[in-house]
Design a protein around this motif. Structure first.
Motif, PDB file in Angstrom:
ATOM      1  N   ARG A 204       0.775   4.682   7.509  1.00 30.81           N
ATOM      2  CA  ARG A 204       1.866   5.172   7.538  1.00 30.81           C
ATOM      3  C   ARG A 204       2.189   6.262   8.762  1.00 30.81           C
ATOM      4  O   ARG A 204       3.126   6.177   9.509  1.00 30.81           O
ATOM      5  CB  ARG A 204       2.120   5.957   6.525  1.00 30.81           C
ATOM      6  CG  ARG A 204       2.602   5.240   5.096  1.00 30.81           C
ATOM      7  CD  ARG A 204       3.271   6.078   3.858  1.00 30.81           C
ATOM      8  NE  ARG A 204       2.254   6.892   3.489  1.00 30.81           N
ATOM      9  CZ  ARG A 204       1.761   6.807   2.316  1.00 30.81           C
ATOM     10  NH1 ARG A 204       1.505   5.528   1.915  1.00 30.81           N
ATOM     11  NH2 ARG A 204       0.654   7.465   1.568  1.00 30.81           N
ATOM     12  N   SER A 205       1.011   6.773   8.935  1.00 26.31           N
ATOM     13  CA  SER A 205       0.918   7.508  10.340  1.00 26.31           C
ATOM     14  C   SER A 205       1.197   6.900  11.549  1.00 26.31           C
ATOM     15  O   SER A 205       1.869   7.035  12.542  1.00 26.31           O
ATOM     16  CB  SER A 205      -0.102   8.547  10.453  1.00 26.31           C
ATOM     17  OG  SER A 205      -0.232   9.872   9.495  1.00 26.31           O
ATOM     18  N   ALA A 206       0.370   5.725  11.505  1.00 25.39           N
ATOM     19  CA  ALA A 206       0.290   4.953  12.566  1.00 25.39           C
ATOM     20  C   ALA A 206       1.894   4.106  12.769  1.00 25.39           C
ATOM     21  O   ALA A 206       2.425   4.013  14.054  1.00 25.39           O
ATOM     22  CB  ALA A 206      -0.804   3.926  12.593  1.00 25.39           C
ATOM     23  N   ALA A 207       2.389   4.018  11.783  1.00 28.08           N
ATOM     24  CA  ALA A 207       3.860   3.003  11.873  1.00 28.08           C
ATOM     25  C   ALA A 207       4.934   4.135  12.321  1.00 28.08           C
ATOM     26  O   ALA A 207       5.570   3.592  13.268  1.00 28.08           O
ATOM     27  CB  ALA A 207       4.006   2.697  10.390  1.00 28.08           C
TER      28      ALA A 207
ATOM     29  N   SER B 108       3.430  -3.163  -3.628  1.00 29.72           N
ATOM     30  CA  SER B 108       2.695  -2.859  -2.331  1.00 29.72           C
ATOM     31  C   SER B 108       2.832  -3.549  -1.081  1.00 29.72           C
ATOM     32  O   SER B 108       2.705  -3.255  -0.247  1.00 29.72           O
ATOM     33  CB  SER B 108       1.348  -3.012  -3.058  1.00 29.72           C
ATOM     34  OG  SER B 108       0.114  -2.815  -1.995  1.00 29.72           O
ATOM     35  N   ASP B 109       3.030  -5.086  -1.773  1.00 27.66           N
ATOM     36  CA  ASP B 109       3.204  -6.040  -0.644  1.00 27.66           C
ATOM     37  C   ASP B 109       4.514  -5.548   0.372  1.00 27.66           C
ATOM     38  O   ASP B 109       4.616  -5.848   1.410  1.00 27.66           O
ATOM     39  CB  ASP B 109       3.279  -7.596  -1.247  1.00 27.66           C
ATOM     40  CG  ASP B 109       2.078  -8.032  -1.702  1.00 27.66           C
ATOM     41  OD1 ASP B 109       0.982  -7.230  -1.336  1.00 27.66           O
ATOM     42  OD2 ASP B 109       2.307  -8.955  -2.532  1.00 27.66           O
ATOM     43  N   GLU B 110       5.621  -5.178  -0.186  1.00 27.85           N
ATOM     44  CA  GLU B 110       6.863  -4.924   0.413  1.00 27.85           C
ATOM     45  C   GLU B 110       6.779  -3.753   1.279  1.00 27.85           C
ATOM     46  O   GLU B 110       7.043  -3.589   2.314  1.00 27.85           O
ATOM     47  CB  GLU B 110       7.922  -4.702  -0.739  1.00 27.85           C
ATOM     48  CG  GLU B 110       8.401  -5.883  -1.487  1.00 27.85           C
ATOM     49  CD  GLU B 110       9.484  -5.661  -2.409  1.00 27.85           C
ATOM     50  OE1 GLU B 110       9.951  -6.531  -2.831  1.00 27.85           O
ATOM     51  OE2 GLU B 110       9.563  -4.320  -2.952  1.00 27.85           O
ATOM     52  N   HIS B 111       5.894  -2.712   0.636  1.00 25.68           N
ATOM     53  CA  HIS B 111       5.567  -1.576   1.778  1.00 25.68           C
ATOM     54  C   HIS B 111       4.680  -2.097   2.669  1.00 25.68           C
ATOM     55  O   HIS B 111       4.914  -1.429   3.767  1.00 25.68           O
ATOM     56  CB  HIS B 111       4.895  -0.329   0.481  1.00 25.68           C
ATOM     57  CG  HIS B 111       4.745   0.749   1.227  1.00 25.68           C
ATOM     58  ND1 HIS B 111       5.870   1.616   1.871  1.00 25.68           N
ATOM     59  CD2 HIS B 111       3.593   1.493   1.613  1.00 25.68           C
ATOM     60  CE1 HIS B 111       5.136   2.744   2.266  1.00 25.68           C
ATOM     61  NE2 HIS B 111       4.032   2.626   2.255  1.00 25.68           N
ATOM     62  N   MET B 112       3.692  -2.648   2.555  1.00 29.21           N
ATOM     63  CA  MET B 112       2.870  -3.013   3.627  1.00 29.21           C
ATOM     64  C   MET B 112       3.803  -3.846   4.690  1.00 29.21           C
ATOM     65  O   MET B 112       3.521  -3.782   6.169  1.00 29.21           O
ATOM     66  CB  MET B 112       1.723  -4.126   3.007  1.00 29.21           C
ATOM     67  CG  MET B 112       0.784  -4.506   4.163  1.00 29.21           C
ATOM     68  SD  MET B 112      -0.004  -3.263   4.898  1.00 29.21           S
ATOM     69  CE  MET B 112      -1.859  -3.493   4.632  1.00 29.21           C
ATOM     70  N   ALA B 113       4.550  -4.822   4.033  1.00 30.12           N
ATOM     71  CA  ALA B 113       5.454  -5.635   5.106  1.00 30.12           C
ATOM     72  C   ALA B 113       6.144  -4.734   6.103  1.00 30.12           C
ATOM     73  O   ALA B 113       6.373  -5.047   7.218  1.00 30.12           O
ATOM     74  CB  ALA B 113       6.244  -6.503   4.486  1.00 30.12           C
TER      75      ALA B 113
ATOM     76  N   GLN C 249      -5.190  -8.147   6.662  1.00 30.96           N
ATOM     77  CA  GLN C 249      -6.248  -7.701   5.419  1.00 30.96           C
ATOM     78  C   GLN C 249      -5.463  -6.740   4.615  1.00 30.96           C
ATOM     79  O   GLN C 249      -4.532  -6.140   5.191  1.00 30.96           O
ATOM     80  CB  GLN C 249      -7.494  -6.985   5.703  1.00 30.96           C
ATOM     81  CG  GLN C 249      -8.290  -7.678   6.541  1.00 30.96           C
ATOM     82  CD  GLN C 249      -9.819  -7.021   6.747  1.00 30.96           C
ATOM     83  OE1 GLN C 249      -9.970  -5.757   6.604  1.00 30.96           O
ATOM     84  NE2 GLN C 249     -10.537  -7.616   7.609  1.00 30.96           N
ATOM     85  N   SER C 250      -5.483  -6.684   3.266  1.00 26.65           N
ATOM     86  CA  SER C 250      -4.816  -6.110   2.387  1.00 26.65           C
ATOM     87  C   SER C 250      -5.467  -4.466   2.316  1.00 26.65           C
ATOM     88  O   SER C 250      -6.525  -4.355   2.731  1.00 26.65           O
ATOM     89  CB  SER C 250      -4.785  -6.399   0.948  1.00 26.65           C
ATOM     90  OG  SER C 250      -6.328  -6.371   0.462  1.00 26.65           O
ATOM     91  N   VAL C 251      -4.484  -3.550   1.711  1.00 31.53           N
ATOM     92  CA  VAL C 251      -5.161  -2.279   1.589  1.00 31.53           C
ATOM     93  C   VAL C 251      -6.444  -2.148   1.068  1.00 31.53           C
ATOM     94  O   VAL C 251      -7.329  -1.325   1.208  1.00 31.53           O
ATOM     95  CB  VAL C 251      -3.961  -1.180   1.293  1.00 31.53           C
ATOM     96  CG1 VAL C 251      -4.545  -0.173   0.841  1.00 31.53           C
ATOM     97  CG2 VAL C 251      -2.834  -1.269   2.118  1.00 31.53           C
ATOM     98  N   PHE C 252      -6.402  -2.810  -0.193  1.00 26.93           N
ATOM     99  CA  PHE C 252      -7.584  -3.035  -0.976  1.00 26.93           C
ATOM    100  C   PHE C 252      -8.826  -3.449   0.056  1.00 26.93           C
ATOM    101  O   PHE C 252      -9.918  -2.736  -0.088  1.00 26.93           O
ATOM    102  CB  PHE C 252      -7.613  -3.756  -2.081  1.00 26.93           C
ATOM    103  CG  PHE C 252      -8.727  -3.931  -3.039  1.00 26.93           C
ATOM    104  CD1 PHE C 252      -9.043  -2.989  -3.977  1.00 26.93           C
ATOM    105  CD2 PHE C 252      -9.431  -4.825  -2.877  1.00 26.93           C
ATOM    106  CE1 PHE C 252     -10.315  -3.071  -4.690  1.00 26.93           C
ATOM    107  CE2 PHE C 252     -10.736  -5.315  -3.727  1.00 26.93           C
ATOM    108  CZ  PHE C 252     -11.163  -4.160  -4.530  1.00 26.93           C
ATOM    109  N   GLU C 253      -8.550  -4.480   0.507  1.00 29.01           N
ATOM    110  CA  GLU C 253      -9.707  -4.895   1.333  1.00 29.01           C
ATOM    111  C   GLU C 253     -10.377  -4.027   2.585  1.00 29.01           C
ATOM    112  O   GLU C 253     -11.346  -3.871   2.777  1.00 29.01           O
ATOM    113  CB  GLU C 253      -9.636  -6.333   2.007  1.00 29.01           C
ATOM    114  CG  GLU C 253      -9.108  -7.198   1.016  1.00 29.01           C
ATOM    115  CD  GLU C 253      -8.641  -8.602   1.745  1.00 29.01           C
ATOM    116  OE1 GLU C 253      -8.903  -9.848   1.196  1.00 29.01           O
ATOM    117  OE2 GLU C 253      -7.859  -8.543   2.551  1.00 29.01           O
TER     118      GLU C 253
END
Length: 108
Positions: free
Chosen positions: A61-64, A4-9, A40-44
């Motif tokens: 994902r859409s915004a990225a 999850s952290d890698e995907h967010m990065a 902020q994390s996805v959970f937050e």
């Protein structure tokens, strides 16, 4: 598979390619992008916006994709029995099996 952290990065790296994007996106979606860029994390974000984590991931994902210049193709989906055909009759009428009468019967 990425954590999850890698995907967010990865998503944040793409989002940072267009720093003004968060201001261009209206409403809750823009706020979600802003929150992610603020760390902020996805959970937050999901908890603060009373939505699922999957919905937050989808928005990010859409915004990225948009920030990295990829074309976004909207997808229309409906649930079982959803009418996705446009028009006054909603797509009902002539079928390969004969006409589906949409008007009430006249008579006595």
């Amino acid at each position: 598979m990425a954590t999850s952290d890698e995907h967010m990065a990865q998503l944040l790296k793409q989002l940072k390619k267009d720093p003004g994007l968060a201001e261009e996106i209206p409403g809750k979606e823009g706020h979600i992008v802003h929150s992610a860029l603020a760390g902020q994390s996805v959970f937050e974000i999901a908890q603060a916006n009373r939505m699922s984590e999957e919905a937050v991931w989808g928005i990010l994902r859409s915004a990225a994709r948009s920030a990295s210049g990829q074309k976004i193709t909207p997808v229309e989906s409906g649930g079982l029995g959803s009418d996705t055909d446009p028009g006054v009759t909603g797509g009902y009428g002539e079928t390969g099996f004969g006409s589906l009468e949409v008007e009430p019967e006249q008579g006595g």
